[in-house]
Design a protein around this motif. Structure first.
Motif, PDB file in Angstrom:
ATOM      1  N   ARG A  91       0.809  -1.223   0.000  1.00 13.94           N
ATOM      2  CA  ARG A  91       0.000   0.000   0.000  1.00 13.94           C
ATOM      3  C   ARG A  91       0.844   1.276   0.000  1.00 13.94           C
ATOM      4  O   ARG A  91       0.559   2.219  -0.724  1.00 13.94           O
ATOM      5  N   SER A 110      -5.030  -4.180   3.163  1.00 14.67           N
ATOM      6  CA  SER A 110      -6.299  -4.406   3.853  1.00 14.67           C
ATOM      7  C   SER A 110      -7.075  -3.107   4.008  1.00 14.67           C
ATOM      8  O   SER A 110      -8.218  -3.117   4.455  1.00 14.67           O
ATOM      9  N   THR A 111      -6.461  -1.975   3.607  1.00 14.55           N
ATOM     10  CA  THR A 111      -7.127  -0.688   3.767  1.00 14.55           C
ATOM     11  C   THR A 111      -7.417   0.023   2.458  1.00 14.55           C
ATOM     12  O   THR A 111      -8.368   0.782   2.388  1.00 14.55           O
ATOM     13  N   SER A 137      -8.981   0.623  -1.011  1.00 16.35           N
ATOM     14  CA  SER A 137     -10.148   0.040  -1.669  1.00 16.35           C
ATOM     15  C   SER A 137     -10.315   0.570  -3.085  1.00 16.35           C
ATOM     16  O   SER A 137     -10.807  -0.144  -3.949  1.00 16.35           O
ATOM     17  N   GLU A 138      -9.923   1.807  -3.323  1.00 14.35           N
ATOM     18  CA  GLU A 138     -10.075   2.387  -4.649  1.00 14.35           C
ATOM     19  C   GLU A 138      -8.725   2.464  -5.342  1.00 14.35           C
ATOM     20  O   GLU A 138      -7.796   3.078  -4.839  1.00 14.35           O
ATOM     21  N   VAL A 147      -6.894  -4.777  -6.255  1.00 12.61           N
ATOM     22  CA  VAL A 147      -6.497  -4.897  -4.858  1.00 12.61           C
ATOM     23  C   VAL A 147      -6.677  -6.337  -4.411  1.00 12.61           C
ATOM     24  O   VAL A 147      -7.685  -6.971  -4.721  1.00 12.61           O
ATOM     25  N   THR A 184      -6.768  -8.306  -0.801  1.00 19.40           N
ATOM     26  CA  THR A 184      -6.835  -8.088   0.648  1.00 19.40           C
ATOM     27  C   THR A 184      -6.452  -9.339   1.425  1.00 19.40           C
ATOM     28  O   THR A 184      -6.241  -9.269   2.621  1.00 19.40           O
TER      29      THR A 184
END
Length: 188
Positions: free
Chosen positions: A50, A90-91, A93-94, A101, A103
């Motif tokens: 991320r 895990s955070t 999303s877009e 993505v 997760t």
């Protein structure tokens, strides 16, 4: 099986970012930037944690539209947008720009991707790179060492459960005392 490459710019003391995520010490010369461009153009899929995703996606989607962008920067931005990317988070999303993505279990997904067809995979980001290294998934290391000691921050290498024997396959010097070393994992 696809090759998994882990490579980044490092300080001489082994960090990819100084405290505070400062990467200002790693300004590439034109020659080094063109080398990175050539290497990135050979990649089939980028795998990002991320943090690195946020860094890359904050600039490269429009890097070719920036005032004064060089031909290499324009080509890098276009290649970055066009190359498939996977962000492990895990955070987040877009995502956009040919990205998806994941997760779940990063090691399981990287293992699945390696077993598939396509060009080499490049893993980027300290935590994701560490997970791939600990799982024994990294086939090649591209280490671009800059002549600076930053004293701490995010390390490129992680603690491993055992030795990983490597073969040196290439070295190259760049302006400003920067040295690239490329290693392949020795077959067991």
């Amino acid at each position: 099986m696809r090759k998994l490459i882990y490579g980044m710019n490092l300080s001489l003391d082994g960090y990819i970012a100084a405290p505070g995520d400062d990467i200002g010490w790693s300004e590439p010369s034109d020659e080094l930037f063109e080398w990175w461009l050539e290497r990135e153009q050979a990649i089939g899929t980028f795998l990002y944690g991320r943090g690195l995703w946020e860094t890359m996606s904050s600039y490269w989607p429009t890097g070719d539209e920036q005032p004064g962008a060089t031909e290499a920067e324009i080509a890098f931005a276009r290649n970055w947008r066009d190359t498939p990317k996977v962000v492990f988070s895990s955070t987040a999303s877009e995502v956009d720009w040919n990205t998806r993505v994941v997760t779940g279990d990063a090691v399981a997904e990287i293992t699945r991707l390696k077993a598939g067809d396509g060009g080499p995979l490049r893993v980027g980001g300290a935590a994701l790179g560490a997970a791939a290294m600990r799982a024994g998934l990294v086939d090649e290391y591209e280490i671009v060492t800059h002549p600076v000691l930053v004293g701490g921050g995010k390390p490129f290498f992680t603690t491993l459960d055992g030795w990983v024997n490597l073969d040196l396959v290439e070295t190259r010097g760049f302006p400003g005392g920067v040295v690239m070393t490329r290693y392949e994992k020795r077959p067991a």
